[in-house]
Design a protein around this motif. Structure first.
Motif, PDB file in Angstrom:
ATOM      1  N   SER A 194     -14.074 -16.997 -13.738  1.00 13.75           N
ATOM      2  CA  SER A 194     -13.025 -16.857 -14.752  1.00 13.75           C
ATOM      3  C   SER A 194     -11.874 -17.832 -14.500  1.00 13.75           C
ATOM      4  CB  SER A 194     -12.511 -15.423 -14.803  1.00 13.75           C
ATOM      5  OG  SER A 194     -11.841 -15.096 -13.597  1.00 13.75           O
ATOM      6  N   ASP A 195     -11.670 -18.237 -13.242  1.00 16.15           N
ATOM      7  CA  ASP A 195     -10.523 -19.118 -12.987  1.00 16.15           C
ATOM      8  C   ASP A 195     -10.791 -20.577 -13.382  1.00 16.15           C
ATOM      9  OD1 ASP A 195     -12.103 -20.063 -10.940  1.00 16.15           O
ATOM     10  OD2 ASP A 195     -10.620 -19.727  -9.349  1.00 16.15           O
ATOM     11  N   CYS A 196     -11.956 -20.839 -13.966  1.00 18.71           N
ATOM     12  CA  CYS A 196     -12.189 -22.167 -14.550  1.00 18.71           C
ATOM     13  C   CYS A 196     -11.609 -22.269 -15.956  1.00 18.71           C
ATOM     14  CB  CYS A 196     -13.681 -22.478 -14.607  1.00 18.71           C
ATOM     15  SG  CYS A 196     -14.413 -22.635 -12.983  1.00 18.71           S
ATOM     16  N   ILE A 197     -11.037 -21.163 -16.418  1.00 19.73           N
ATOM     17  CA  ILE A 197     -10.482 -21.138 -17.767  1.00 19.73           C
ATOM     18  C   ILE A 197      -8.961 -21.225 -17.698  1.00 19.73           C
ATOM     19  CG2 ILE A 197     -10.250 -19.787 -19.880  1.00 19.73           C
ATOM     20  CD1 ILE A 197     -12.956 -18.429 -19.012  1.00 19.73           C
ATOM     21  N   SER A 198      -8.432 -22.229 -18.366  1.00 17.80           N
ATOM     22  CA  SER A 198      -6.988 -22.477 -18.413  1.00 17.80           C
ATOM     23  C   SER A 198      -6.432 -22.071 -19.763  1.00 17.80           C
ATOM     24  CB  SER A 198      -6.703 -23.975 -18.336  1.00 17.80           C
ATOM     25  OG  SER A 198      -6.665 -24.460 -17.045  1.00 17.80           O
ATOM     26  N   VAL A 199      -5.277 -21.441 -19.737  1.00 13.04           N
ATOM     27  CA  VAL A 199      -4.500 -21.306 -20.971  1.00 13.04           C
ATOM     28  C   VAL A 199      -3.163 -21.985 -20.730  1.00 13.04           C
ATOM     29  CG1 VAL A 199      -3.375 -19.745 -22.596  1.00 13.04           C
ATOM     30  CG2 VAL A 199      -5.612 -19.153 -21.659  1.00 13.04           C
ATOM     31  N   PHE A 200      -2.861 -22.967 -21.551  1.00 14.17           N
ATOM     32  CA  PHE A 200      -1.565 -23.646 -21.425  1.00 14.17           C
ATOM     33  C   PHE A 200      -0.704 -23.315 -22.632  1.00 14.17           C
ATOM     34  CE2 PHE A 200       1.549 -26.975 -22.030  1.00 14.17           C
ATOM     35  CZ  PHE A 200       2.025 -27.185 -20.751  1.00 14.17           C
ATOM     36  N   THR A 201       0.416 -22.661 -22.387  1.00 15.61           N
ATOM     37  CA  THR A 201       1.396 -22.447 -23.450  1.00 15.61           C
ATOM     38  C   THR A 201       2.757 -22.281 -22.782  1.00 15.61           C
ATOM     39  OG1 THR A 201       1.920 -21.260 -25.481  1.00 15.61           O
ATOM     40  CG2 THR A 201       1.081 -19.932 -23.652  1.00 15.61           C
ATOM     41  N   PRO A 202       3.692 -23.144 -23.088  1.00 14.78           N
ATOM     42  CA  PRO A 202       4.944 -23.176 -22.330  1.00 14.78           C
ATOM     43  C   PRO A 202       6.068 -22.339 -22.937  1.00 14.78           C
ATOM     44  CG  PRO A 202       4.804 -25.108 -23.715  1.00 14.78           C
ATOM     45  CD  PRO A 202       3.595 -24.269 -24.031  1.00 14.78           C
ATOM     46  N   VAL A 203       7.133 -22.213 -22.193  1.00 21.67           N
ATOM     47  CA  VAL A 203       8.480 -21.831 -22.638  1.00 21.67           C
ATOM     48  C   VAL A 203       8.584 -20.502 -23.408  1.00 21.67           C
ATOM     49  CG1 VAL A 203      10.428 -23.336 -22.919  1.00 21.67           C
ATOM     50  CG2 VAL A 203       8.257 -24.136 -23.705  1.00 21.67           C
ATOM     51  N   PRO A 204       8.593 -19.387 -22.686  1.00 18.22           N
ATOM     52  CA  PRO A 204       8.681 -18.087 -23.344  1.00 18.22           C
ATOM     53  C   PRO A 204       9.945 -17.884 -24.187  1.00 18.22           C
ATOM     54  CG  PRO A 204       8.984 -17.891 -20.956  1.00 18.22           C
ATOM     55  CD  PRO A 204       8.504 -19.274 -21.229  1.00 18.22           C
TER      56      PRO A 204
END
Lengths: 335, 933
Positions: free
Chosen positions: B164-174
């Protein structure tokens, strides 16, 4: 002046641009554009624009275009700016590149050669003593409107209720004399409609007690607007009491109702070793070229009032320019 | 006076209610009718003028804002007519604070045309699956079902075949859009994927601040700029890149404040300054330390502040250069308690508040923005009482083993170093005249309150931490901290999600401790095989990185040498903004089996993705917005339903979680055990978890969840914000909120005298860590910029007036106010020696990459550098690929890899290596290849 369309208005709306607060951000330009000039034929026109001075401006070299009044005489033979001088509005074909697999870059077309803000921040002089200043411009809603007098079709009139100068689109026949006559280059020709277009002073907002878009949306809080007979208004105080708001190019003879507080804030010159000198970078002759001989006296008043603030004393003038409340700078900003 | 401090005057005074024929009532329209009427009924509404009146009309008015990482967080109204969004305008209803100009109107040249992205040609209308090469722009339009199934297949297969740690989610700045932010983090949390840090990667995180103060950062709201009497605008250009806040500076100047603008170029803010200080790029720390030198020499410093709030009186062993620890002095003593020298008793005294001291009341929460929670210590804990610690001198102490050693206060140790920073010496480094340095130092120390406003211009450097440490020192020695109008105020990135707890609870449902946070700088450097050329500058990055990873001081995902496989990106343009862009495109991106982008516009990351999902525009969904620049939370809401087939991010992840469950069932792979966190995962439950059994089914519910779960927003409702406008936070991070008073940080430390969350419990300028010793930065010193690239010109990539990073770079209106495409800017002298004329095509290049771009000659640019406003999209008017990130490699400062030193430890966006981007050097020459027109 003799023109039946030129009535003495019951009230005159006056705009003041504080060049000490204008940051050249173009918010007014965009606010105006999105509200008023979004239809075909209007792409090139910016009723409100912000340019860099010294610079060639928008339309290019407008300061030499002619028009206005000389010795009280209307100058009808002013230059009609070409599309190239305004800047040919370029287009981009994003859809082809992004969705249809077209190769290469999304390039502006036609190739840009000039645009309304082409020489932004270029100015003149040598670093670190080079200079530039932002200069927001709009229709001056003049007391002696050259455009109005030049119109052969009586299509331009001064509104009685607020003194705004408007092109009646029903009466305009596209003669374009107004464009030649306006020395500020602030009347445009809409090729699609074959009509003259210009700033309407946001009269629909004024009628509802709301400040014009370029004023209410000025994020630098650099604009004032009000009726000049309202003695409590900031425009009255700045123009008539403190006399620090003056027209640009008074020699054009049109008596603008858009006034400017000249820039008196700004860094000093530096000698070759980087030591600060006593003289300011912005040369007086540049400001005199824009605002006439009066400007020196205005700068002196402004400096003296800020000196009070530096010394910890009050200054009503500085407070008016700071404008803690937007309400004190304009008829209501709220929409 | 109403709540906006308004005293409506003028011709509106005596009017009654008049209805507006053309404005149809909506809920908010009703509220504002009273303000928009014709008092004298003097206008003739029958004539041709109605043409223009109708242009300014609407039948619906909703709240909106621009959910983009610009720091502005500007409340707007959005005006809709016949179901079409016409335009937006600042709502101008942020309540006014006392004694300072109001915040209104907030919103700039970009915000006032945000509607363009709803209807513009870049809009993504339908789910798309790539049919050409990545980046080609060839797509197949598919149904939502097919697109989601494609993505879900990739996710389930990766978990099954890899991990599962081969999957990235990139979304910045809450802070920008906490609900959208949370959607993907929540999803990653539940499947055991990893998310990415961004604040550090963007080079915006002030690592120096964490080193000195044990904080992620904190800063005054910008209304407080007005309270500064001496203002150093240092490495930021508010008039161009903090447009909604810039007015406070111009207003402060009119109010009698003195403003210095310290910048290599004569920029837009400098035109408003009292003094323009033309500094050589990257030499800011030297200038700040020279000011400290002058202040110490002229005895203008605030001795009490230094003794109480800083580690400058703390004792250092001259034999080991380490702090004198309790463990040195007492058998079984703490390694994390320290001494000063009491000038009265002539004895070392153990100081309260250090890391080794546990408060009586243990903290239940460890806020992510602090090294540890020191707020549970009683007020007055740092108060010196009768103690008068020595700042100077050499003393002898007897250690527990009987050995006698010399000890010196940090200040004494520092003095010889500080003596090197005479104005004359520093003038040679910085190019700033000694007379200017001295005057600036005196003003800062005496014309108080004094503040530094800073940003990317100083923070984007390799040695930015030393700059920040020098800045904080300057404020500490002059007592310019904790009071209104003071402090080092750092603004880059919209980094402050003030109601942090609500955001954290929504984003990390298993708790942040059970979530994989990937340090993006390391991830990119490692998986992108980036060459940093640092051996040319004498730094062996690999040595430090290896140690940090092997000892677990910094994380690297995926673990166990696996390659990354799936990259899901939204609300960010990761690929376009990647430093080391050419390495990333060549080495990292091809490792991905699946790249997914959710977006309303086709940005570069979307263009280079395999699956593109259309997401709702800012005016088509509900979310919150906040920033460090002001203390009000506000919202956006749908003016119209999401256009075409787009959906809000919250809904997209809900649908994706459902589809993952279905696909998992189909494949017969639903359960797996996550050993790292001891969690038995079940993909068939994913959807139910994602929407919390229906309690979080909509973005509106998620908004309210955040408001309900943080003390800063307690009692607020979405409806309250909708009706009443922006709401002020009830509490804040490092200072209390006081009604009507601009927020300024650090009052819990400076006034309430609680310990700083650092090793010493003080603002800590001395860091006795081996890495800091090896690099010679145990104290704040000037480190010259990195010159690893053997090229003549410094490459400067600041923010732009006309874009927020890459957003609006493609906007026609913004482009027409420039020259139609990206530009680089150089001085007339540098242009002349290279035969470059204004508007020529030029090639900017070094060993890492190149970009071919138009060149503008600007008198205000300093010779010796090229400026290119950062991050135009890869497909805009640049020749031959690449963008401003191409000549910039990823460079990792080893000090930011330290994770074993009390307050210096990895926490997402709290501490970790940043993305250095100003040290790069390039050459520039006329482009002589072909240019199609």
């Amino acid at each position: 002046m003799s023109n039946k369309m030129l009535t003495t208005p019951m009230r005159q709306l006056t705009y003041i641009v504080d060049l000490n607060k204008c940051i050249g951000c173009q918010t007014c330009t965009v606010a105006c554009k999105k509200l008023w000039t979004t239809t075909p034929g209007q792409e090139f026109m910016y009723w409100r624009n912000v340019e860099t001075t010294p610079g060639r401006g928008y339309p290019r070299d407008w300061q030499n275009k002619g028009g206005g009044y000389k010795n009280g005489m209307l100058q009808k033979d002013g230059h009609r700016p070409t599309l190239e001088e305004y800047g040919v509005p370029f287009e981009f074909d994003y859809a082809a590149r992004l969705f249809e697999g077209k190769k290469g870059r999304v390039k502006p077309s036609p190739e840009p050669r000039w645009s309304p803000n082409w020489d932004e921040e270029q100015g003149v002089g040598e670093y670190p003593n080079n200079i530039f200043q932002y200069l927001p411009r709009m229709c001056n809603h003049c007391e002696n409107p050259a455009c109005l007098e030049a119109c052969p079709n009586d299509a331009i009139y001064k509104r009685a209720e607020d003194g705004l100068n408007i092109v009646n689109l029903e009466k305009c026949k596209g003669a374009q004399d107004c464009i030649k006559a306006c020395p500020y280059g602030k009347v445009y020709f809409n090729e699609t409609d074959q009509k003259a277009n210009k700033c309407i002073g946001c009269f629909p907002r004024i009628e509802k007690g709301v400040a014009p878009a370029c004023v209410a949306q000025c994020v630098g809080r650099a604009m004032h607007v009000g009726f000049i007979d309202d003695v409590e208004s900031s425009v009255y105080k700045l123009a008539n009491v403190w006399k620090v708001a003056i027209p640009m190019h008074p020699e054009f003879g049109t008596k603008p109702n858009v006034l400017y507080i000249p820039p008196f804030v700004g860094p000093a010159m530096q000698d070759e070793n980087g030591n600060m000198m006593m003289t300011q970078k912005m040369p007086l002759d540049v400001l005199q070229g824009l605002f006439g001989p009066e400007v020196g006296g205005v700068l002196a008043v402004l400096k003296a009032e800020r000196a009070k603030k530096i010394a910890g004393q009050g200054s009503k003038l500085m407070d008016t320019m700071i404008g803690e409340l937007s309400d004190s700078m304009m008829i209501s900003p709220m929409t | 006076m109403n709540k906006f401090g308004s005293t409506r005057r003028g011709f509106l005074k005596a009017m009654g209610q008049v209805s507006l024929g053309m404005l149809v009532n909506g809920s908010i329209v009703m509220r504002t009718l009273a303000q928009t009427k014709d008092p004298m009924m003097q206008h003739d509404y029958t004539g041709w003028e109605n043409f223009h009146r109708e242009q300014w009309s609407w039948d619906k008015k909703t709240r909106g804002t621009h959910l983009v990482n610009c720091t502005g967080s500007c409340p707007h109204f959005v005006y809709t007519r016949n179901g079409v969004v016409m335009r937006e305008e600042q709502s101008k209803d942020i309540p006014k604070l006392n004694g300072v100009p109001e915040y209104n109107p907030r919103g700039c040249n970009k915000g006032e045309c945000a509607v363009d992205y709803q209807y513009g040609p870049h809009r993504i209308k339908y789910p798309l699956i790539r049919v050409g090469e990545r980046g080609e722009g060839k797509w197949r339009r598919v149904s939502w079902d097919e697109a989601l199934e494609y993505v879900a297949n990739g996710i389930v297969d990766t978990i099954k075949n890899d991990a599962s740690d081969c999957i990235s989610v990139f979304t910045p700045v809450p802070a920008v859009a906490p609900v959208s932010f949370a959607a993907g983090h929540r999803f990653a949390s539940f499947i055991g994927g990893h998310t990415h840090t961004f604040f550090d990667w963007y080079a915006d995180h002030p690592t120096g601040q964490t080193q000195v103060q044990g904080l992620q950062g904190d800063t005054c709201e910008t209304a407080d700029w007005y309270n500064g009497r001496t203002i150093l605008m240092w490495g930021a250009n508010s008039a161009s890149t903090r447009i909604p806040d810039a007015h406070f500076l111009q207003e402060a100047v009119l109010n009698g404040s003195k403003m210095y603008v310290i910048s290599p170029d004569f920029n837009s803010t400098a035109t408003k300054a009292d003094v323009f200080v033309p500094i050589k790029p990257g030499t800011d720390a030297a200038l700040a330390l020279s000011m400290v030198h002058v202040i110490v020499k002229e005895k203008l410093y605030d001795e009490h502040n230094l003794k109480e709030q800083t580690d400058l009186p703390f004792l250092i062993r001259t034999d080991t250069k380490m702090y004198l620890r309790e463990a040195d002095m007492v058998e079984g003593g703490s390694e994390e308690k320290f001494y000063t020298w009491d000038t009265k008793t002539k004895k070392p005294v153990l100081m309260k508040g250090s890391w080794g001291e546990e408060p009586e009341k243990r903290a239940k929460l460890q806020p992510g923005f602090m090294g540890r929670n020191t707020f549970v210590f009683p007020d007055g804990h740092l108060d010196l009482g009768d103690l008068d610690p020595a700042l100077e001198g050499t003393f002898k102490v007897k250690l527990a083993d009987g050995v006698k050693v010399n000890v010196q206060p940090v200040f004494e140790v520092y003095k010889p170093k500080l003596n090197e920073y005479t104005p004359e010496n520093v003038s040679k480094i910085t190019g700033v005249a000694p007379s200017v340095i001295i005057q600036m130092a005196r003003d800062f120390a005496m014309n108080k309150p004094s503040m530094i406003i800073t940003g990317g211009g100083t923070n984007h450097w390799y040695w930015s931490d030393t700059v920040l440490r020098a800045f904080i020192l300057l404020c500490a020695v002059t007592g310019n901290e904790g009071y209104n109008g003071t402090g080092v105020n750092h603004y880059v990135g919209q980094w402050k999600p003030t109601p942090l707890l609500g955001v954290v609870k929504l984003s990390f449902p298993h708790s942040p401790k059970k979530h994989r946070f990937c340090q993006t700088t390391i991830w990119t450097y490692y998986h992108g095989n980036v060459y940093d050329a640092m051996e040319n500058d004498g730094v062996d990055t690999a040595k430090y990185l290896r140690e940090a990873l092997e000892t677990g001081q910094m994380p690297l995902y995926p673990q166990n040498g696996r390659d990354p496989k799936v990259f899901i990106c939204y609300r960010g343009n990761w690929l376009n903004n990647a430093k080391g862009l050419d390495y990333v495109l060549r080495n990292l991106w091809p490792k991905m089996n699946l790249t997914v982008d959710m977006n309303f516009r086709m940005d570069s990351t979307a263009l280079y993705s395999d699956v593109v999902l259309p997401s709702a525009h800012w005016y088509e969904k509900t979310d919150l917005s906040m920033t460090e620049e002001h203390t009000f939370i506000h919202m956006t809401e749908p003016a119209i339903a999401p256009l075409w087939e787009s959906k809000p991010d919250w809904e997209i992840f809900a649908l994706l979680s459902k589809k993952v469950g279905e696909v998992a069932k189909k494949k017969g792979f639903t359960k797996y055990f996550d050993e790292k966190f001891n969690i038995a995962r079940d993909l068939t439950k994913l959807h139910d978890q994602q929407i919390d059994g229906g309690k979080l089914a909509t973005d509106e519910q998620a908004c309210q969840f955040i408001l309900d779960n943080a003390p800063q927003t307690q009692g607020m409702t979405l409806d309250m914000i909708r009706k009443e406008g922006p709401q002020r936070f009830k509490s804040n991070w490092t200072s209390p909120m006081k009604e009507g008073v601009p927020y300024t940080p650090y009052q819990h430390f400076i006034m309430k005298k609680k310990p700083w969350p650092t090793l010493t419990g003080r603002e800590q300028f001395y860091i006795d860590h081996p890495t800091f010793f090896e690099l010679g930065v145990e104290l704040p010193v000037y480190k010259a910029p990195v010159d690893a690239d053997q090229y003549p010109l410094r490459f400067n990539t600041p923010h732009s007036r006309y874009s927020v990073h890459s957003t609006w770079k493609d906007n026609v209106l913004q482009q027409r106010l420039q020259r139609g495409g990206p530009m680089c800017e150089i001085s007339p002298a540098d242009a002349e020696t290279r035969g470059i004329k204004d508007n020529d095509w030029v090639e900017v290049f070094n060993d890492h990459g190149r970009v071919v771009v138009r060149c503008k000659i600007r008198n205000g640019e300093q010779s010796g550098r090229v400026t290119m406003h950062h991050e135009p999209e890869l497909y805009v008017d640049l020749l031959g690929g690449g963008n401003s990130q191409s000549p910039i490699p990823v460079r990792i400062n080893p000090t930011a890899l330290v994770g074993n030193y009390a307050h210096l430890k990895f926490k997402p966006n709290y501490y970790g290596p940043g993305g250095v981007q100003r040290d790069a050097r390039v050459e520039i020459r006329r482009h002589t290849g072909s240019v199609t027109v």
